[in-house]
Design a protein around this motif. Structure first.
Motif: not given
Length: 424
Positions: A178-179, A364, A391-392, A394-396, A398-399, A411, A417
């Motif tokens: 995604k990124t 990435t 996905d983890a 990608d999220r890392e 982005a973060a 959050r 949640e």
């Protein structure tokens, strides 16, 4: 490991260029700092067939900091920055086989030099390296863990290999992260394609009619940047959903042959061969500019262009070749201007994506390389086949990018949640 570069004396200039890019790549730099402390790639041989630029050099530095042995060659003969290649070979301990403008024989020899290092991980931009490894009589190297692929074109080739039952290793589809899609394809290619065209021609884009052939994630970025520069943009597509999206975004949409008679600048970004060919060239107006932003030089039909240019061809600027279509009855001769021999214009005529864009892509790449290695520790490793980036990761990425920008986000609370994940 040995190296083959154009001019080792360019190393000092290359180091300055690499350091300049590094200052704009905080995400990759933070990963390099962690790699240097933890050495997750210790003893792993990595072979990379990528564009040899200052941004790529910072990825190589990150892999080296993680303990890897790295060999690199160019994914495109016109994308290599010779000073960067010299600096990597002289100062960073990588094995570099790349020089700008190398012919096809040299390109093939450089890919084979990487194959001879018996890599455990490959990083590809177009899948040349991994397909050559699969074609070896000896098969994949012992202990081979897998590869990554940076382009849509490369993934098409690898999925074809998988469909035939011949893909013998895991490949992480970095191009589909995604990124990567957001930054590299949309923002990166969008800006750098126009930059390459302007560097080669110094055209004024405002008021000019620009035809974008292909409205995928990359074509969308190019179209938006062209409109932002004041151009009138026409989009040509084969996918009805993408064509509808282009129309709803306010672009004119029509078949390529109709657009050929109206356009002044043509930019191919489809991944398919023969997007512009004889019938299009014959319909174009005098002075039309042809540029390709796809990975390989097949989207503009070069043999067809040679054939219609009965008036000959000549170099009018360093990166502009003018083809003359001889006069027909009652019509004057017309000149079509091809940029960078039909090769990917943002790299062949410009400097490629800004470092801030490649920061995300190469972050990435580094994390996926670590993932391939860790997945094989004490277990069989990842299964063969083209696979998504976790996905983890990608999220890392982005973060880390948000953190580098000084941006904080909210959050979900525990109650939120639970609400969002419960069937009731």
């Amino acid at each position: 490991m040995t190296s083959s570069v154009a001019d080792p004396s360019l190393a000092d200039a290359g180091r300055d260029r690499i350091d300049w890019a590094d200052a704009q790549m905080p995400v990759l730099r933070s990963i390099r700092e962690r790699f240097a402390a933890t050495r997750p790639l210790d003893g792993v041989t990595v072979a990379a067939c990528l564009h040899v630029t200052a941004e790529t050099a910072n990825l190589v530095r990150t892999l080296l900091a993680g303990g890897a042995r790295v060999a690199i060659c160019a994914a495109n003969p016109l994308s290599t920055q010779d000073d960067v290649a010299a600096a990597l070979a002289a100062e960073d301990g990588a094995s570099v086989h790349a020089r700008r403008g190398e012919d096809m024989d040299a390109y093939i020899a450089n890919v084979r030099a990487l194959v001879e290092t018996e890599p455990q991980v490959t990083l590809d931009d177009g899948a040349d390296l991994l397909t050559v490894l699969h074609a070896r009589v000896a098969g994949l190297p012992t202990g081979f863990l897998g590869g990554t692929e940076e382009t849509t074109t490369g993934l098409v080739r690898l999925r074809s290999l998988q469909q035939s039952g011949d893909l013998a290793c895991p490949v992480l589809a970095v191009n589909e992260a995604k990124t990567e899609r957001l930054f590299n394809d949309h923002y990166g290619t969008g800006q750098s394609t126009l930059d390459g065209i302007l560097r080669a021609t110094n055209l004024l884009m405002a008021g000019r009619t620009v035809v974008i052939l292909g409205y995928g994630i990359t074509g969308k970025g190019v179209a938006l940047r062209a409109r932002g520069a004041g151009a009138q943009v026409i989009v040509c597509e084969v996918d009805p959903m993408r064509a509808l999206e282009a129309r709803m975004e306010g672009f004119q949409v029509m078949p390529a042959l109709e657009a050929a008679a109206r356009g002044e600048v043509f930019i191919t970004v489809t991944g398919a061969p023969g997007v512009l060919t004889t019938e299009h060239f014959q319909a174009m107006a005098d002075g039309a500019v042809l540029a390709n932003a796809g990975h390989f030089d097949v989207e503009i039909d070069l043999p067809a262009l040679d054939a219609v240019a009965t008036g000959g061809m000549r170099s009018v600027l360093p990166l502009v070749t003018q083809y003359e279509i001889a006069a027909s009855a009652g019509a004057p001769p017309r000149r079509l201007n091809l940029l960078a021999d039909g090769r990917v214009v943002n790299l062949a005529a410009g400097q490629g994506h800004p470092a801030a864009v490649m920061d995300m892509s190469f972050a990435t790449q580094a994390l996926v390389t670590e993932h391939l290695v860790r997945s094989a520790v004490g277990q069989p490793g990842l299964p063969a086949g083209v696979q998504p980036v976790p996905d983890a990761i990608d999220r890392e990425v982005a973060a880390l990018k948000l953190h580098s920008l000084g941006v904080r986000i909210d959050r979900l609370s525990t109650a939120q949640e639970q609400y969002l994940n419960h069937w009731a």
